[in-house]
Design an enzyme around this catalytic site. Sequence first.
Site, short mmCIF file in Angstrom:
data_model
loop_
_atom_site.label_atom_id
_atom_site.label_comp_id
_atom_site.label_asym_id
_atom_site.label_seq_id
_atom_site.Cartn_x
_atom_site.Cartn_y
_atom_site.Cartn_z
N HIS A 1 38.56 50.50 29.71
CA HIS A 1 39.04 51.19 30.66
C HIS A 1 40.70 51.65 30.27
CE1 HIS A 1 36.30 50.10 34.02
NE2 HIS A 1 35.66 50.67 33.02
N TYR B 1 41.25 49.36 43.52
CA TYR B 1 41.70 48.33 44.20
C TYR B 1 42.21 49.06 45.42
CZ TYR B 1 42.28 44.93 40.51
OH TYR B 1 41.89 44.27 39.19
N PRO C 1 42.29 36.02 42.32
CA PRO C 1 41.83 36.84 41.26
C PRO C 1 42.12 38.19 41.40
CG PRO C 1 40.09 36.35 43.35
CD PRO C 1 41.41 35.31 43.39
N LYS D 1 43.57 37.54 35.92
CA LYS D 1 44.24 36.82 35.25
C LYS D 1 43.44 35.61 34.84
CE LYS D 1 47.44 39.71 34.12
NZ LYS D 1 46.47 40.64 33.35
N TYR E 1 49.30 43.63 34.07
CA TYR E 1 47.88 43.85 34.16
C TYR E 1 47.00 44.08 32.94
CZ TYR E 1 43.55 45.52 36.30
OH TYR E 1 42.20 45.85 37.07
P1 FAD Z 1 35.83 27.03 34.65
O1 FAD Z 1 34.99 28.23 34.32
O2 FAD Z 1 35.62 26.48 35.86
O3 FAD Z 1 34.96 25.67 33.77
C1 FAD Z 1 34.98 24.17 33.67
C2 FAD Z 1 33.66 23.63 33.47
O4 FAD Z 1 33.88 22.43 33.54
C3 FAD Z 1 32.69 23.97 34.50
O5 FAD Z 1 31.35 24.36 33.52
C4 FAD Z 1 32.24 22.82 35.10
O6 FAD Z 1 30.71 22.81 35.25
C5 FAD Z 1 32.82 21.76 34.17
N1 FAD Z 1 33.10 20.48 34.86
C6 FAD Z 1 33.61 20.20 35.96
N2 FAD Z 1 33.95 19.19 36.31
C7 FAD Z 1 33.15 18.46 35.29
C8 FAD Z 1 33.23 17.16 35.08
N3 FAD Z 1 33.67 16.17 35.89
N4 FAD Z 1 32.76 16.72 33.95
C9 FAD Z 1 32.24 17.59 33.07
N5 FAD Z 1 32.24 18.82 33.33
C10 FAD Z 1 32.96 19.17 34.60
N6 FAD Z 1 39.44 35.66 35.70
C11 FAD Z 1 39.92 36.88 34.82
O7 FAD Z 1 40.61 36.48 33.82
N7 FAD Z 1 39.51 38.08 35.13
C12 FAD Z 1 38.73 38.30 36.18
O8 FAD Z 1 38.25 39.60 36.56
C13 FAD Z 1 38.74 37.19 37.12
N8 FAD Z 1 37.79 37.33 38.06
C14 FAD Z 1 37.44 36.43 38.81
C15 FAD Z 1 36.70 36.67 40.26
C16 FAD Z 1 36.17 35.66 40.82
C17 FAD Z 1 35.64 35.76 42.13
C18 FAD Z 1 36.56 34.18 40.57
C19 FAD Z 1 36.15 33.13 41.43
C20 FAD Z 1 37.51 33.88 39.43
C21 FAD Z 1 37.68 35.08 38.51
N9 FAD Z 1 38.63 34.86 37.61
C22 FAD Z 1 38.81 35.95 36.70
C23 FAD Z 1 38.95 33.65 36.97
C24 FAD Z 1 37.90 32.78 36.00
O9 FAD Z 1 36.70 33.03 36.66
C25 FAD Z 1 38.55 31.61 35.73
O10 FAD Z 1 39.83 31.39 35.50
C26 FAD Z 1 37.74 30.83 34.35
O11 FAD Z 1 36.47 30.58 34.73
C27 FAD Z 1 38.39 29.58 34.14
O12 FAD Z 1 37.75 29.11 33.00
P2 FAD Z 1 37.65 27.43 32.55
O13 FAD Z 1 36.68 27.31 31.44
O14 FAD Z 1 38.84 27.08 32.75
O15 FAD Z 1 37.07 26.77 34.02
C1 DHB Z 2 37.10 41.73 38.52
C2 DHB Z 2 37.59 40.67 39.16
C3 DHB Z 2 38.90 40.80 39.48
O1 DHB Z 2 39.55 39.70 40.15
C4 DHB Z 2 39.62 41.64 39.12
O2 DHB Z 2 41.08 41.73 39.59
C5 DHB Z 2 39.08 42.78 38.43
C6 DHB Z 2 38.01 42.78 37.95
C7 DHB Z 2 35.64 41.75 38.16
O3 DHB Z 2 34.93 40.90 38.75
O4 DHB Z 2 35.07 42.62 37.58
#
Ligand code: FAD
Ligand code: DHB
Length: 395
Positions: free
Chosen positions: A72, A200, A292, A296, A384
Amino acid sequence: MRTQVGIVGGGPAGLLLSRLLGLAGIETVVLEKRTPEYLRARVRAGLLEQGTVDLLVEAGVGERLLRQRLCHDGVEIAFDGRRHRLDLKGLTGKIVSVYGQAEIQKDLMTAHEAASSNIVYEAEDVSLHGLMGDRPQLRYHKAGEAHEISCDFIAGCDGFHGVSRQAIPQEVIRIYERTYPFGWLGILSDTRPVNHELIYCNHERGFALCTMRSMSRSRYYLQVPADEDVADWPDARFWSELKRRIPADAAAALETGTSIEKSVAQLRSFVAEPLRHGRLFLAGDAAHIVPPTGAKGLNLAATDVRFLSEAITAHYRSGRTDLMEGYSARCLARVWKAQRFSWWMTALTHRFPEASPFERRAQAAELSYLISSKAAQTALAENYVGLPIASTALA
Ligand code: FAD
Ligand code: DHB
Protein backbone atom coordinates in the site's frame (compact mmCIF):
# COMPACT_ATOMS: atom_id res chain seq x y z
CA MET A 1 17.22 -30.60 30.20
CA ARG A 2 19.61 -27.83 29.17
CA THR A 3 19.46 -25.14 26.48
CA GLN A 4 21.11 -21.82 25.70
CA VAL A 5 18.02 -19.61 25.47
CA GLY A 6 14.67 -20.60 26.99
CA ILE A 7 11.80 -18.74 25.33
CA VAL A 8 8.41 -18.35 26.99
CA GLY A 9 5.63 -17.86 24.39
CA GLY A 10 5.33 -19.14 20.84
CA GLY A 11 3.55 -16.13 19.31
CA PRO A 12 5.23 -14.08 16.58
CA ALA A 13 7.91 -12.67 18.95
CA GLY A 14 8.93 -16.01 20.49
CA LEU A 15 8.98 -17.98 17.23
CA LEU A 16 10.83 -15.25 15.33
CA LEU A 17 13.45 -14.98 18.07
CA SER A 18 13.92 -18.74 18.11
CA ARG A 19 14.29 -18.72 14.33
CA LEU A 20 16.90 -15.91 14.24
CA LEU A 21 18.92 -17.51 17.05
CA GLY A 22 18.67 -20.91 15.37
CA LEU A 23 20.12 -19.45 12.15
CA ALA A 24 23.01 -18.09 14.25
CA GLY A 25 23.65 -21.58 15.66
CA ILE A 26 22.17 -20.83 19.10
CA GLU A 27 19.99 -23.47 20.72
CA THR A 28 16.53 -22.58 22.06
CA VAL A 29 13.49 -24.22 23.61
CA VAL A 30 10.10 -22.50 23.20
CA LEU A 31 7.35 -23.12 25.77
CA GLU A 32 3.87 -22.24 24.47
CA LYS A 33 0.70 -22.82 26.41
CA ARG A 34 -1.70 -23.08 23.44
CA THR A 35 -2.13 -25.70 20.70
CA PRO A 36 -0.74 -25.18 17.17
CA GLU A 37 -4.32 -25.11 15.81
CA TYR A 38 -5.28 -22.28 18.16
CA LEU A 39 -2.21 -20.23 17.15
CA ARG A 40 -2.80 -20.68 13.42
CA ALA A 41 -6.38 -19.39 13.76
CA ARG A 42 -5.61 -16.25 15.85
CA VAL A 43 -6.41 -13.24 13.60
CA ARG A 44 -5.09 -9.95 15.11
CA ALA A 45 -2.60 -7.75 13.21
CA GLY A 46 -2.48 -7.05 9.51
CA LEU A 47 -0.20 -4.15 8.67
CA LEU A 48 3.57 -4.50 8.48
CA GLU A 49 6.29 -1.89 8.33
CA GLN A 50 9.11 -2.49 5.86
CA GLY A 51 11.52 -3.20 8.74
CA THR A 52 9.29 -6.09 9.85
CA VAL A 53 9.09 -7.47 6.31
CA ASP A 54 12.89 -7.24 6.03
CA LEU A 55 13.38 -9.10 9.33
CA LEU A 56 11.00 -11.91 8.30
CA VAL A 57 12.91 -12.23 5.02
CA GLU A 58 16.23 -12.33 6.94
CA ALA A 59 14.73 -15.07 9.11
CA GLY A 60 14.00 -17.12 5.98
CA VAL A 61 10.22 -16.92 6.40
CA GLY A 62 9.49 -14.19 3.85
CA GLU A 63 8.92 -16.19 0.68
CA ARG A 64 5.10 -16.43 0.85
CA LEU A 65 4.91 -12.97 2.43
CA LEU A 66 6.70 -11.36 -0.53
CA ARG A 67 4.46 -13.28 -2.96
CA GLN A 68 1.12 -12.66 -1.29
CA ARG A 69 1.37 -9.34 0.55
CA LEU A 70 -0.52 -6.29 -0.67
CA CYS A 71 1.74 -3.23 -0.97
CA HIS A 72 0.00 0.00 0.00
CA ASP A 73 1.37 3.39 -1.13
CA GLY A 74 -1.28 5.36 0.73
CA VAL A 75 -3.95 5.42 3.42
CA GLU A 76 -7.23 7.28 3.78
CA ILE A 77 -8.58 9.29 6.71
CA ALA A 78 -12.32 10.08 6.59
CA PHE A 79 -14.27 12.62 8.64
CA ASP A 80 -17.38 14.75 8.11
CA GLY A 81 -18.40 12.20 5.49
CA ARG A 82 -15.38 12.92 3.26
CA ARG A 83 -12.33 10.80 2.39
CA HIS A 84 -8.79 12.19 2.26
CA ARG A 85 -5.85 10.20 0.93
CA LEU A 86 -2.37 10.48 2.45
CA ASP A 87 0.29 9.57 -0.08
CA LEU A 88 2.62 7.56 2.18
CA LYS A 89 5.09 6.83 -0.58
CA GLY A 90 5.19 10.40 -1.86
CA LEU A 91 5.60 11.76 1.68
CA THR A 92 8.18 9.27 2.98
CA GLY A 93 9.45 7.16 0.06
CA LYS A 94 8.16 4.10 1.95
CA ILE A 95 5.17 1.79 1.74
CA VAL A 96 3.38 -0.57 4.16
CA SER A 97 2.45 -4.22 3.56
CA VAL A 98 -0.81 -6.00 4.34
CA TYR A 99 -0.23 -9.60 5.43
CA GLY A 100 -2.07 -11.24 8.30
CA GLN A 101 -0.44 -12.12 11.61
CA ALA A 102 -2.02 -15.59 11.32
CA GLU A 103 -0.08 -16.09 8.07
CA ILE A 104 3.19 -15.00 9.74
CA GLN A 105 2.44 -17.41 12.58
CA LYS A 106 1.86 -20.24 10.07
CA ASP A 107 5.05 -19.39 8.10
CA LEU A 108 7.10 -19.41 11.32
CA MET A 109 5.58 -22.69 12.50
CA THR A 110 6.21 -24.34 9.11
CA ALA A 111 9.87 -23.22 9.15
CA HIS A 112 10.30 -24.51 12.71
CA GLU A 113 8.73 -27.86 11.81
CA ALA A 114 11.15 -28.21 8.88
CA ALA A 115 14.10 -27.40 11.18
CA SER A 116 12.81 -29.76 13.92
CA SER A 117 13.01 -26.90 16.42
CA ASN A 118 12.35 -27.58 20.06
CA ILE A 119 8.86 -26.14 20.63
CA VAL A 120 6.69 -27.47 23.45
CA TYR A 121 2.99 -26.72 22.83
CA GLU A 122 0.44 -27.01 25.62
CA ALA A 123 3.13 -26.28 28.24
CA GLU A 124 1.25 -25.65 31.51
CA ASP A 125 2.16 -23.76 34.70
CA VAL A 126 5.31 -22.23 33.21
CA SER A 127 7.42 -20.54 35.91
CA LEU A 128 10.78 -18.71 35.91
CA HIS A 129 13.50 -19.19 38.54
CA GLY A 130 17.02 -18.01 39.39
CA LEU A 131 16.94 -14.96 37.12
CA MET A 132 19.78 -13.22 38.97
CA GLY A 133 22.10 -16.25 38.83
CA ASP A 134 24.15 -17.81 35.98
CA ARG A 135 21.71 -20.64 35.25
CA PRO A 136 18.11 -19.48 35.28
CA GLN A 137 15.51 -22.23 34.97
CA LEU A 138 12.12 -22.69 33.38
CA ARG A 139 9.73 -25.15 34.99
CA TYR A 140 6.50 -26.40 33.44
CA HIS A 141 4.07 -29.31 33.21
CA LYS A 142 3.19 -31.18 30.08
CA ALA A 143 0.48 -33.85 30.12
CA GLY A 144 0.67 -33.90 33.92
CA GLU A 145 4.46 -34.43 34.07
CA ALA A 146 6.86 -31.87 35.62
CA HIS A 147 9.87 -30.64 33.60
CA GLU A 148 12.77 -28.25 34.20
CA ILE A 149 15.02 -26.54 31.65
CA SER A 150 18.30 -24.98 32.69
CA CYS A 151 19.18 -21.98 30.48
CA ASP A 152 21.86 -19.34 29.94
CA PHE A 153 19.16 -16.72 29.27
CA ILE A 154 15.37 -16.51 29.26
CA ALA A 155 13.32 -14.49 26.78
CA GLY A 156 9.84 -13.52 27.98
CA CYS A 157 7.77 -13.41 24.78
CA ASP A 158 4.48 -14.49 26.36
CA GLY A 159 2.32 -11.47 25.57
CA PHE A 160 0.48 -9.10 27.88
CA HIS A 161 -1.14 -11.81 30.05
CA GLY A 162 2.01 -13.94 30.34
CA VAL A 163 4.03 -14.92 33.41
CA SER A 164 7.48 -13.54 32.50
CA ARG A 165 6.82 -9.91 33.38
CA GLN A 166 5.28 -11.06 36.69
CA ALA A 167 8.62 -12.70 37.56
CA ILE A 168 10.25 -9.27 37.87
CA PRO A 169 9.98 -7.97 41.45
CA GLN A 170 7.51 -5.09 42.02
CA GLU A 171 10.24 -2.84 43.39
CA VAL A 172 12.28 -3.20 40.18
CA ILE A 173 9.62 -2.81 37.50
CA ARG A 174 7.95 0.50 36.63
CA ILE A 175 4.57 0.45 34.90
CA TYR A 176 3.18 3.26 32.72
CA GLU A 177 -0.41 2.69 31.68
CA ARG A 178 -3.48 4.27 30.11
CA THR A 179 -6.78 2.57 29.46
CA TYR A 180 -9.45 3.74 27.03
CA PRO A 181 -13.21 3.72 27.59
CA PHE A 182 -13.79 1.67 24.43
CA GLY A 183 -12.72 -1.43 22.51
CA TRP A 184 -12.63 -2.59 18.89
CA LEU A 185 -15.15 -5.05 17.54
CA GLY A 186 -13.47 -6.80 14.59
CA ILE A 187 -15.00 -8.89 11.83
CA LEU A 188 -13.35 -10.97 9.11
CA SER A 189 -15.32 -11.88 5.99
CA ASP A 190 -14.66 -13.36 2.58
CA THR A 191 -15.82 -10.27 0.73
CA ARG A 192 -14.07 -7.79 -1.58
CA PRO A 193 -12.47 -4.91 0.44
CA VAL A 194 -14.46 -1.70 0.13
CA ASN A 195 -11.32 0.15 -1.00
CA HIS A 196 -7.88 -0.92 -2.23
CA GLU A 197 -6.28 0.97 0.70
CA LEU A 198 -7.24 1.29 4.39
CA ILE A 199 -9.81 3.89 5.52
CA TYR A 200 -9.66 5.23 9.11
CA CYS A 201 -13.04 6.89 9.80
CA ASN A 202 -13.84 9.43 12.48
CA HIS A 203 -17.65 9.52 12.91
CA GLU A 204 -19.97 10.86 15.58
CA ARG A 205 -21.25 7.30 16.20
CA GLY A 206 -17.64 6.14 16.78
CA PHE A 207 -14.48 5.17 14.93
CA ALA A 208 -14.49 2.61 12.10
CA LEU A 209 -11.60 1.05 10.18
CA CYS A 210 -11.81 -0.65 6.80
CA THR A 211 -8.87 -2.98 6.24
CA MET A 212 -8.23 -6.31 4.57
CA ARG A 213 -6.21 -9.49 4.40
CA SER A 214 -6.34 -9.98 0.61
CA MET A 215 -8.38 -8.70 -2.32
CA SER A 216 -11.06 -11.25 -1.43
CA ARG A 217 -10.93 -11.11 2.38
CA SER A 218 -11.92 -8.01 4.36
CA ARG A 219 -11.35 -6.97 7.95
CA TYR A 220 -13.48 -4.22 9.52
CA TYR A 221 -13.39 -2.73 13.01
CA LEU A 222 -15.93 -0.64 14.96
CA GLN A 223 -15.32 1.34 18.13
CA VAL A 224 -17.64 -0.11 20.80
CA PRO A 225 -17.98 0.38 24.58
CA ALA A 226 -15.21 -1.40 26.53
CA ASP A 227 -17.53 -4.06 27.99
CA GLU A 228 -19.35 -4.87 24.73
CA ASP A 229 -20.46 -8.49 24.21
CA VAL A 230 -19.83 -9.94 20.72
CA ALA A 231 -23.05 -11.93 21.11
CA ASP A 232 -24.96 -8.64 20.80
CA TRP A 233 -23.50 -8.12 17.34
CA PRO A 234 -25.05 -10.42 14.76
CA ASP A 235 -23.57 -9.80 11.29
CA ALA A 236 -26.54 -7.73 10.10
CA ARG A 237 -26.10 -5.27 12.98
CA PHE A 238 -22.36 -4.98 12.32
CA TRP A 239 -22.80 -4.23 8.60
CA SER A 240 -25.56 -1.72 9.18
CA GLU A 241 -23.52 0.14 11.84
CA LEU A 242 -20.41 0.12 9.61
CA LYS A 243 -22.43 1.62 6.73
CA ARG A 244 -23.57 4.46 8.97
CA ARG A 245 -19.99 5.31 10.03
CA ILE A 246 -18.13 5.20 6.70
CA PRO A 247 -18.58 7.86 3.97
CA ALA A 248 -21.65 7.39 1.73
CA ASP A 249 -19.70 6.41 -1.41
CA ALA A 250 -17.86 3.71 0.54
CA ALA A 251 -21.11 2.52 2.15
CA ALA A 252 -22.69 2.21 -1.29
CA ALA A 253 -19.74 0.11 -2.51
CA LEU A 254 -19.55 -2.09 0.61
CA GLU A 255 -19.87 -5.80 -0.05
CA THR A 256 -21.32 -7.62 2.96
CA GLY A 257 -21.28 -11.33 3.77
CA THR A 258 -21.09 -13.89 6.53
CA SER A 259 -18.41 -13.26 9.16
CA ILE A 260 -15.76 -15.93 9.61
CA GLU A 261 -14.40 -14.37 12.81
CA LYS A 262 -15.71 -11.77 15.23
CA SER A 263 -14.08 -10.55 18.45
CA VAL A 264 -13.71 -7.56 20.76
CA ALA A 265 -10.25 -6.24 21.68
CA GLN A 266 -9.66 -3.85 24.58
CA LEU A 267 -7.59 -0.74 23.94
CA ARG A 268 -4.68 -0.06 26.22
CA SER A 269 -1.36 1.80 26.32
CA PHE A 270 1.15 0.05 28.59
CA VAL A 271 4.93 0.03 29.10
CA ALA A 272 6.91 -1.96 31.68
CA GLU A 273 10.45 -0.73 32.31
CA PRO A 274 13.13 -1.99 32.17
CA LEU A 275 12.90 -4.85 29.66
CA ARG A 276 15.73 -6.73 31.35
CA HIS A 277 16.03 -8.23 34.81
CA GLY A 278 19.17 -10.27 35.39
CA ARG A 279 19.10 -13.00 32.74
CA LEU A 280 15.47 -12.37 31.73
CA PHE A 281 14.73 -10.24 28.66
CA LEU A 282 11.15 -9.20 27.82
CA ALA A 283 10.12 -8.71 24.19
CA GLY A 284 6.87 -7.73 22.42
CA ASP A 285 3.49 -7.52 24.14
CA ALA A 286 4.99 -8.99 27.33
CA ALA A 287 6.64 -5.59 27.83
CA HIS A 288 4.37 -3.13 26.04
CA ILE A 289 0.91 -2.74 24.54
CA VAL A 290 -0.33 -0.02 22.20
CA PRO A 291 -3.90 0.70 21.14
CA PRO A 292 -4.18 -0.89 17.66
CA THR A 293 -4.96 2.38 15.83
CA GLY A 294 -1.40 2.95 14.64
CA ALA A 295 -0.85 -0.74 13.74
CA LYS A 296 2.35 -0.77 15.80
CA GLY A 297 2.08 -3.79 18.17
CA LEU A 298 3.46 -6.55 16.00
CA ASN A 299 5.96 -4.19 14.41
CA LEU A 300 7.34 -3.20 17.83
CA ALA A 301 7.54 -6.87 18.83
CA ALA A 302 9.59 -7.54 15.68
CA THR A 303 12.03 -4.71 16.46
CA ASP A 304 12.51 -5.94 20.06
CA VAL A 305 13.28 -9.37 18.64
CA ARG A 306 15.77 -7.91 16.17
CA PHE A 307 17.61 -6.11 18.99
CA LEU A 308 17.48 -9.12 21.33
CA SER A 309 18.74 -11.59 18.74
CA GLU A 310 21.60 -9.19 17.91
CA ALA A 311 22.50 -8.87 21.60
CA ILE A 312 22.40 -12.63 22.31
CA THR A 313 24.27 -13.47 19.10
CA ALA A 314 27.00 -10.92 19.93
CA HIS A 315 27.35 -12.49 23.39
CA TYR A 316 27.89 -16.02 22.04
CA ARG A 317 30.05 -14.95 19.06
CA SER A 318 32.45 -12.57 20.76
CA GLY A 319 31.60 -12.34 24.45
CA ARG A 320 30.24 -8.82 23.96
CA THR A 321 27.84 -7.81 26.72
CA ASP A 322 27.23 -4.16 25.77
CA LEU A 323 24.28 -4.99 23.50
CA MET A 324 22.61 -6.98 26.27
CA GLU A 325 23.24 -4.14 28.68
CA GLY A 326 21.84 -1.62 26.21
CA TYR A 327 18.90 -3.80 25.11
CA SER A 328 16.22 -2.22 27.28
CA ALA A 329 17.18 1.38 26.51
CA ARG A 330 17.49 0.66 22.79
CA CYS A 331 13.99 -0.87 22.67
CA LEU A 332 12.38 1.74 24.91
CA ALA A 333 13.58 4.65 22.75
CA ARG A 334 11.52 3.24 19.87
CA VAL A 335 8.69 1.89 22.03
CA TRP A 336 7.91 5.32 23.49
CA LYS A 337 7.77 6.95 20.06
CA ALA A 338 5.31 4.28 18.93
CA GLN A 339 3.37 4.74 22.18
CA ARG A 340 3.07 8.45 21.53
CA PHE A 341 1.98 7.89 17.94
CA SER A 342 -0.60 5.18 18.76
CA TRP A 343 -2.09 7.31 21.55
CA TRP A 344 -2.23 10.34 19.24
CA MET A 345 -3.81 8.39 16.32
CA THR A 346 -6.38 7.00 18.76
CA ALA A 347 -7.17 10.48 20.09
CA LEU A 348 -7.46 11.83 16.53
CA THR A 349 -9.82 9.21 15.17
CA HIS A 350 -12.03 8.01 18.07
CA ARG A 351 -15.03 9.51 19.85
CA PHE A 352 -14.27 9.80 23.56
CA PRO A 353 -17.53 9.61 25.52
CA GLU A 354 -16.20 11.98 28.19
CA ALA A 355 -14.81 14.58 25.73
CA SER A 356 -15.86 18.16 26.42
CA PRO A 357 -17.26 20.35 23.62
CA PHE A 358 -13.86 22.11 23.61
CA GLU A 359 -12.01 18.82 23.06
CA ARG A 360 -14.40 17.87 20.24
CA ARG A 361 -13.72 21.17 18.46
CA ALA A 362 -9.96 20.76 18.97
CA GLN A 363 -10.12 17.25 17.44
CA ALA A 364 -12.05 18.60 14.44
CA ALA A 365 -9.43 21.35 14.04
CA GLU A 366 -6.62 18.81 14.15
CA LEU A 367 -8.23 16.73 11.38
CA SER A 368 -8.78 19.82 9.30
CA TYR A 369 -5.15 20.90 9.87
CA LEU A 370 -3.92 17.42 8.90
CA ILE A 371 -5.52 17.46 5.48
CA SER A 372 -4.38 21.03 4.78
CA SER A 373 -0.75 20.68 5.87
CA LYS A 374 1.92 18.65 4.13
CA ALA A 375 4.08 18.95 7.27
CA ALA A 376 1.32 17.39 9.42
CA GLN A 377 0.77 14.63 6.85
CA THR A 378 4.50 13.89 6.75
CA ALA A 379 4.60 13.61 10.55
CA LEU A 380 1.76 11.07 10.48
CA ALA A 381 3.18 9.21 7.48
CA GLU A 382 6.73 8.79 8.78
CA ASN A 383 5.41 7.26 12.01
CA TYR A 384 2.83 5.12 10.21
CA VAL A 385 5.36 3.54 7.81
CA GLY A 386 7.76 2.99 10.74
CA LEU A 387 10.51 5.13 12.21
CA PRO A 388 14.09 4.20 11.32
CA ILE A 389 15.68 1.34 13.26
CA ALA A 390 18.94 2.47 14.90
CA SER A 391 21.66 0.13 13.71
CA THR A 392 24.43 -1.22 15.89
CA ALA A 393 27.75 -2.19 14.38
CA LEU A 394 28.23 -5.85 15.22
CA ALA A 395 31.78 -6.95 15.75
P1 FAD B 1 1.44 -12.62 21.52
O1 FAD B 1 1.02 -12.62 20.09
O2 FAD B 1 0.42 -12.29 22.55
O3 FAD B 1 2.08 -14.03 21.83
C1 FAD B 1 2.35 -14.46 23.15
C2 FAD B 1 2.32 -15.97 23.18
O4 FAD B 1 2.63 -16.41 24.49
C3 FAD B 1 0.94 -16.52 22.86
O5 FAD B 1 1.05 -17.51 21.87
C4 FAD B 1 0.44 -17.07 24.19
O6 FAD B 1 -0.40 -18.20 24.01
C5 FAD B 1 1.74 -17.44 24.88
N1 FAD B 1 1.65 -17.43 26.35
C6 FAD B 1 0.98 -16.56 27.14
N2 FAD B 1 1.12 -16.88 28.44
C7 FAD B 1 1.91 -17.98 28.47
C8 FAD B 1 2.41 -18.78 29.51
N3 FAD B 1 2.11 -18.51 30.78
N4 FAD B 1 3.19 -19.85 29.21
C9 FAD B 1 3.48 -20.13 27.91
N5 FAD B 1 3.03 -19.41 26.86
C10 FAD B 1 2.25 -18.33 27.14
N6 FAD B 1 0.02 -4.99 15.53
C11 FAD B 1 0.56 -4.49 14.39
O7 FAD B 1 1.78 -4.33 14.33
N7 FAD B 1 -0.20 -4.17 13.29
C12 FAD B 1 -1.56 -4.29 13.31
O8 FAD B 1 -2.22 -4.05 12.29
C13 FAD B 1 -2.17 -4.76 14.55
N8 FAD B 1 -3.51 -4.89 14.62
C14 FAD B 1 -4.04 -5.43 15.75
C15 FAD B 1 -5.42 -5.57 15.80
C16 FAD B 1 -6.00 -6.11 16.93
C17 FAD B 1 -7.50 -6.23 16.97
C18 FAD B 1 -5.19 -6.57 18.03
C19 FAD B 1 -5.82 -7.20 19.25
C20 FAD B 1 -3.82 -6.44 17.99
C21 FAD B 1 -3.24 -5.87 16.86
N9 FAD B 1 -1.86 -5.71 16.77
C22 FAD B 1 -1.31 -5.14 15.65
C23 FAD B 1 -0.99 -6.11 17.90
C24 FAD B 1 -0.34 -7.49 17.67
O9 FAD B 1 -1.31 -8.47 17.42
C25 FAD B 1 0.51 -7.87 18.90
O10 FAD B 1 1.35 -6.79 19.22
C26 FAD B 1 1.38 -9.13 18.65
O11 FAD B 1 0.58 -10.28 18.68
C27 FAD B 1 2.49 -9.27 19.70
O12 FAD B 1 3.19 -10.48 19.54
P2 FAD B 1 3.85 -11.23 20.77
O13 FAD B 1 4.46 -12.47 20.21
O14 FAD B 1 4.65 -10.27 21.55
O15 FAD B 1 2.63 -11.59 21.74
C1 DHB C 1 -5.22 -3.58 10.91
C2 DHB C 1 -5.26 -3.35 12.25
C3 DHB C 1 -4.91 -2.12 12.72
O1 DHB C 1 -4.93 -1.86 14.02
C4 DHB C 1 -4.51 -1.10 11.87
O2 DHB C 1 -4.21 0.11 12.36
C5 DHB C 1 -4.43 -1.36 10.54
C6 DHB C 1 -4.78 -2.62 10.06
C7 DHB C 1 -5.62 -4.90 10.38
O3 DHB C 1 -6.08 -5.75 11.18
O4 DHB C 1 -5.54 -5.10 9.17
